[in-house]
Scaffold this motif. Structure first.
Motif, PDB file in Angstrom:
ATOM      1  N   LEU A  49     -37.986 -35.491  91.730  1.00 52.73           N
ATOM      2  CA  LEU A  49     -37.273 -33.900  91.417  1.00 52.73           C
ATOM      3  C   LEU A  49     -38.160 -33.447  89.977  1.00 52.73           C
ATOM      4  CD1 LEU A  49     -35.005 -32.015  91.414  1.00 52.73           C
ATOM      5  CD2 LEU A  49     -33.785 -33.470  89.874  1.00 52.73           C
ATOM      6  N   SER A  50     -38.626 -34.342  89.103  1.00 57.60           N
ATOM      7  CA  SER A  50     -39.338 -34.082  88.427  1.00 57.60           C
ATOM      8  C   SER A  50     -40.689 -33.292  88.781  1.00 57.60           C
ATOM      9  CB  SER A  50     -39.973 -35.314  87.192  1.00 57.60           C
ATOM     10  OG  SER A  50     -40.759 -34.768  86.293  1.00 57.60           O
ATOM     11  N   THR A  51     -41.316 -33.901  89.622  1.00 56.45           N
ATOM     12  CA  THR A  51     -42.773 -33.270  90.197  1.00 56.45           C
ATOM     13  C   THR A  51     -42.265 -32.252  90.797  1.00 56.45           C
ATOM     14  OG1 THR A  51     -43.545 -35.523  90.748  1.00 56.45           O
ATOM     15  CG2 THR A  51     -44.581 -33.825  91.963  1.00 56.45           C
ATOM     16  N   ALA A  52     -41.256 -31.897  91.574  1.00 55.63           N
ATOM     17  CA  ALA A  52     -40.988 -30.614  92.344  1.00 55.63           C
ATOM     18  C   ALA A  52     -40.578 -29.349  91.130  1.00 55.63           C
ATOM     19  CB  ALA A  52     -39.709 -30.698  93.055  1.00 55.63           C
ATOM     20  N   ARG A  53     -40.248 -29.956  90.214  1.00 57.82           N
ATOM     21  CA  ARG A  53     -39.669 -28.822  88.927  1.00 57.82           C
ATOM     22  C   ARG A  53     -41.324 -28.460  88.357  1.00 57.82           C
ATOM     23  NH1 ARG A  53     -34.589 -32.123  86.292  1.00 57.82           N
ATOM     24  NH2 ARG A  53     -33.106 -31.098  87.225  1.00 57.82           N
ATOM     25  N   GLN A  54     -42.322 -29.368  88.334  1.00 57.30           N
ATOM     26  CA  GLN A  54     -43.417 -29.209  87.874  1.00 57.30           C
ATOM     27  C   GLN A  54     -44.160 -28.165  88.735  1.00 57.30           C
ATOM     28  OE1 GLN A  54     -45.745 -32.689  87.047  1.00 57.30           O
ATOM     29  NE2 GLN A  54     -43.960 -33.579  85.926  1.00 57.30           N
ATOM     30  N   TRP A  55     -44.060 -28.389  90.254  1.00 59.71           N
ATOM     31  CA  TRP A  55     -44.743 -27.576  91.196  1.00 59.71           C
ATOM     32  C   TRP A  55     -44.133 -25.943  91.108  1.00 59.71           C
ATOM     33  CZ3 TRP A  55     -49.390 -28.113  92.759  1.00 59.71           C
ATOM     34  CH2 TRP A  55     -49.673 -29.469  93.102  1.00 59.71           C
ATOM     35  N   LEU A  56     -42.780 -26.040  90.814  1.00 61.86           N
ATOM     36  CA  LEU A  56     -42.248 -24.620  90.860  1.00 61.86           C
ATOM     37  C   LEU A  56     -42.458 -23.975  89.595  1.00 61.86           C
ATOM     38  CD1 LEU A  56     -38.388 -25.860  92.101  1.00 61.86           C
ATOM     39  CD2 LEU A  56     -39.876 -24.156  93.178  1.00 61.86           C
ATOM     40  N   ALA A  57     -42.688 -24.839  88.298  1.00 62.05           N
ATOM     41  CA  ALA A  57     -43.168 -23.855  87.267  1.00 62.05           C
ATOM     42  C   ALA A  57     -44.590 -23.486  87.407  1.00 62.05           C
ATOM     43  CB  ALA A  57     -43.023 -24.998  86.149  1.00 62.05           C
ATOM     44  N   ARG A  58     -45.365 -24.286  88.091  1.00 57.84           N
ATOM     45  CA  ARG A  58     -46.746 -23.665  88.464  1.00 57.84           C
ATOM     46  C   ARG A  58     -46.712 -22.497  89.171  1.00 57.84           C
ATOM     47  NH1 ARG A  58     -49.740 -29.609  89.711  1.00 57.84           N
ATOM     48  NH2 ARG A  58     -49.649 -30.483  87.648  1.00 57.84           N
ATOM     49  N   ILE A  59     -45.886 -22.528  90.257  1.00 56.94           N
ATOM     50  CA  ILE A  59     -45.868 -21.273  91.073  1.00 56.94           C
ATOM     51  C   ILE A  59     -45.391 -20.356  90.516  1.00 56.94           C
ATOM     52  CG2 ILE A  59     -44.617 -20.401  93.326  1.00 56.94           C
ATOM     53  CD1 ILE A  59     -44.999 -23.313  94.333  1.00 56.94           C
ATOM     54  N   ALA A  60     -44.160 -20.349  89.449  1.00 53.61           N
ATOM     55  CA  ALA A  60     -43.794 -19.476  88.666  1.00 53.61           C
ATOM     56  C   ALA A  60     -44.518 -18.557  87.811  1.00 53.61           C
ATOM     57  CB  ALA A  60     -42.331 -20.053  88.112  1.00 53.61           C
ATOM     58  N   ALA A  61     -45.667 -19.545  87.029  1.00 53.26           N
ATOM     59  CA  ALA A  61     -46.627 -18.940  86.385  1.00 53.26           C
ATOM     60  C   ALA A  61     -47.734 -18.270  86.788  1.00 53.26           C
ATOM     61  CB  ALA A  61     -47.114 -20.288  85.577  1.00 53.26           C
ATOM     62  N   LEU A  62     -47.935 -18.341  88.357  1.00 54.50           N
ATOM     63  CA  LEU A  62     -49.005 -17.661  88.926  1.00 54.50           C
ATOM     64  C   LEU A  62     -48.658 -16.057  88.789  1.00 54.50           C
ATOM     65  CD1 LEU A  62     -49.442 -19.268  92.159  1.00 54.50           C
ATOM     66  CD2 LEU A  62     -51.010 -19.395  90.289  1.00 54.50           C
TER      67      LEU A  62
ATOM     68  N   GLY B  43     -47.183 -31.842 104.332  1.00 54.67           N
ATOM     69  CA  GLY B  43     -46.065 -32.922 104.882  1.00 54.67           C
ATOM     70  C   GLY B  43     -44.846 -32.218 104.800  1.00 54.67           C
ATOM     71  N   PHE B  44     -43.522 -33.083 104.772  1.00 58.63           N
ATOM     72  CA  PHE B  44     -42.462 -32.539 105.052  1.00 58.63           C
ATOM     73  C   PHE B  44     -41.373 -32.789 103.878  1.00 58.63           C
ATOM     74  CE2 PHE B  44     -44.341 -33.382 109.023  1.00 58.63           C
ATOM     75  CZ  PHE B  44     -44.005 -31.978 109.970  1.00 58.63           C
ATOM     76  N   SER B  45     -42.004 -33.435 102.864  1.00 60.21           N
ATOM     77  CA  SER B  45     -41.230 -33.390 101.649  1.00 60.21           C
ATOM     78  C   SER B  45     -41.244 -32.069 100.691  1.00 60.21           C
ATOM     79  CB  SER B  45     -41.690 -34.547 100.747  1.00 60.21           C
ATOM     80  OG  SER B  45     -43.015 -34.287 100.073  1.00 60.21           O
ATOM     81  N   GLY B  46     -40.374 -31.754  99.862  1.00 60.17           N
ATOM     82  CA  GLY B  46     -40.323 -30.704  99.105  1.00 60.17           C
ATOM     83  C   GLY B  46     -41.688 -30.710  98.411  1.00 60.17           C
ATOM     84  N   ASN B  47     -42.158 -31.831  97.757  1.00 60.74           N
ATOM     85  CA  ASN B  47     -43.202 -32.063  96.906  1.00 60.74           C
ATOM     86  C   ASN B  47     -44.509 -31.415  97.832  1.00 60.74           C
ATOM     87  OD1 ASN B  47     -41.949 -32.244  94.449  1.00 60.74           O
ATOM     88  ND2 ASN B  47     -41.980 -34.554  94.927  1.00 60.74           N
ATOM     89  N   SER B  48     -44.712 -31.750  98.991  1.00 62.20           N
ATOM     90  CA  SER B  48     -45.905 -31.656  99.779  1.00 62.20           C
ATOM     91  C   SER B  48     -45.752 -30.288 100.364  1.00 62.20           C
ATOM     92  CB  SER B  48     -45.955 -32.336 100.772  1.00 62.20           C
ATOM     93  OG  SER B  48     -46.928 -32.277 101.760  1.00 62.20           O
ATOM     94  N   LEU B  49     -44.666 -29.680 100.627  1.00 60.29           N
ATOM     95  CA  LEU B  49     -44.515 -28.406 100.627  1.00 60.29           C
ATOM     96  C   LEU B  49     -45.036 -27.401  99.690  1.00 60.29           C
ATOM     97  CD1 LEU B  49     -41.458 -28.314 103.035  1.00 60.29           C
ATOM     98  CD2 LEU B  49     -43.858 -27.448 103.682  1.00 60.29           C
ATOM     99  N   LEU B  50     -44.046 -27.735  98.563  1.00 62.16           N
ATOM    100  CA  LEU B  50     -44.689 -26.887  97.094  1.00 62.16           C
ATOM    101  C   LEU B  50     -46.100 -27.024  96.792  1.00 62.16           C
ATOM    102  CD1 LEU B  50     -41.310 -27.761  95.059  1.00 62.16           C
ATOM    103  CD2 LEU B  50     -41.949 -25.582  96.051  1.00 62.16           C
ATOM    104  N   ALA B  51     -46.850 -28.306  97.094  1.00 65.03           N
ATOM    105  CA  ALA B  51     -48.193 -28.210  96.644  1.00 65.03           C
ATOM    106  C   ALA B  51     -48.938 -27.390  97.535  1.00 65.03           C
ATOM    107  CB  ALA B  51     -48.574 -29.756  96.748  1.00 65.03           C
ATOM    108  N   ALA B  52     -48.679 -27.480  98.786  1.00 59.77           N
ATOM    109  CA  ALA B  52     -49.308 -26.572  99.734  1.00 59.77           C
ATOM    110  C   ALA B  52     -49.091 -24.916  99.517  1.00 59.77           C
ATOM    111  CB  ALA B  52     -48.676 -26.819 101.254  1.00 59.77           C
TER     112      ALA B  52
END
Length: 366
Positions: free
Chosen positions: A5-18, A217-226
């Motif tokens: 969950l922490s990693t997902a929040r980090q990815w979401l923050a990075r996406i939001a900052a774009l 991949g199929f996890s939220g983190n892999s999808l957010l990273a992609a």
């Protein structure tokens, strides 16, 4: 789980900052990706500028109606036991009212139809009844077709045949981009297909169409990273192929699986339901393995054909598969067409966008 969950929040923050200044349309090709995105509710937490579009990653949805009609007709003839993956059983064909429209209805009428989850189950069925013909209705993409090739490469019993409706994924994406490359800004490529065929298979997207692409991949983190990768590529105007599923996907894929596919099958032009013929997009048995082709063994070409080959009237499943409509933009979605009473295949399969959206609680638009 907390770390994820922490990693997902980090990815979401990075996406939001774009610094996205206009909408970016990203197609997630895989039906499994669409299921993860919908069930995790990721669309609701992404910036409004990010538009996620379901793609042609549902093999059940594009399985030719004529193949399904042949499977139903063969099962009803009583000549063989028909084995099929479970989500094929409820897919309807365009039959007149009162006639049998699906394998499930044929089974209820007494046809010998066995739902299976793997080719090994089919092999067991054939070996358990050597005097009874068994036909495997094998619809799927590369991920499920490679095990079919592996099954045939074994010493299979002569009472086993295959009604093959297998397709390759990338030619449909190529056709879609070649038709209108400006309709999309980036793509997320399917992880399981890439695990078999290799990440490099998707290199044509940046090379030919100059669009960003990332394998996920199929996890939220892999999808957010992609997703973060392709958005950055878009902003920097630097499209390339990124592999965000490196723990499973290699550049060249699975050499053994690819060798079995090449040994047992050949690639040819193939029909996709509601879409038409896509060049070099289907698998067919080759050489010595043609003797296991159910079409030849049971003379399926001689069966009556009264089916249009497309989607049912009013059904926009083909447009949904091609990313041209969202599920809730179909006039039948949630009204005449629901998982309990599906009109089209997109509402049947676990990888169909309409079924996924409905299961995720996304009901018909007002």
């Amino acid at each position: 789980m907390n770390e994820d969950l922490s990693t997902a929040r980090q990815w979401l923050a990075r996406i939001a900052a774009l610094p996205l200044r206009e909408p970016v349309k990203v197609m997630n090709v895989c039906g499994g990706h669409e299921r993860s995105l919908a069930m995790l509710g990721l669309r609701a937490v992404l910036p409004d500028m990010v538009k996620l579009i379901p793609g042609p990653g549902c093999p059940v949805c594009v399985c030719p109606e004529e193949d399904l009609a042949d499977a139903i007709g063969l099962a009803l003839s009583g000549q063989a036991t028909l084995a099929a993956f479970g989500d094929m059983l409820r897919v309807p064909i365009n039959a007149p009212k009162g006639e049998i429209r699906s394998l499930a209805e044929a089974r209820a009428a007494g046809a010998d139809i066995q739902p299976v989850s793997s080719p090994q189950e089919v092999l067991a069925l054939a070996k358990a009844a050597p005097d009874r013909p068994v036909v495997f209705f094998a619809a799927g993409f590369e991920t499920t077709t490679a095990p079919v090739a592996a099954m045939l490469a074994q010493s299979v019993p002569e009472n086993l045949s295959v009604l093959l409706a297998a397709r390759l994924t990338w030619p449909a994406v190529d056709m879609l981009l070649n038709t209108d490359a400006t309709a999309l800004d980036a793509l997320i490529a399917p992880g399981h297909v890439a695990a078999v065929m290799g990440a490099r298979e998707w290199g044509f997207i940046p090379e030919t169409y100059h669009l960003p692409v990332a394998v996920a991949g199929f996890s939220g983190n892999s999808l957010l990273a992609a997703l973060y990768s392709v958005l950055r590529q878009k902003l920097e105007n630097r499209p390339f192929l990124d592999n965000c599923y490196a723990e499973l996907v290699q550049p060249e894929g699975n050499p053994r699986a690819k060798a079995l596919l090449a040994e047992v099958m050949q690639v040819e032009d193939a029909t996709w339901r509601g879409i038409g013929t896509i060049p070099a997009s289907g698998f067919a048995l080759r050489g010595a393995w043609r003797r296991f082709d159910a079409r030849a063994r049971f003379n399926l070409a001689a069966l009556p054909r009264r089916h249009a080959g497309g989607m049912p009237p009013g059904c926009d499943c083909a447009a949904v598969v091609l990313g041209r409509k969202q599920p809730d933009q179909c006039r039948l979605y949630g009204r005449a067409c629901t998982p309990r009473a599906p009109v089209g295949p997109c509402m049947v399969s676990d990888e169909g966008a309409c079924h996924i959206w409905w299961q995720a609680g996304l009901r018909a638009a007002a």
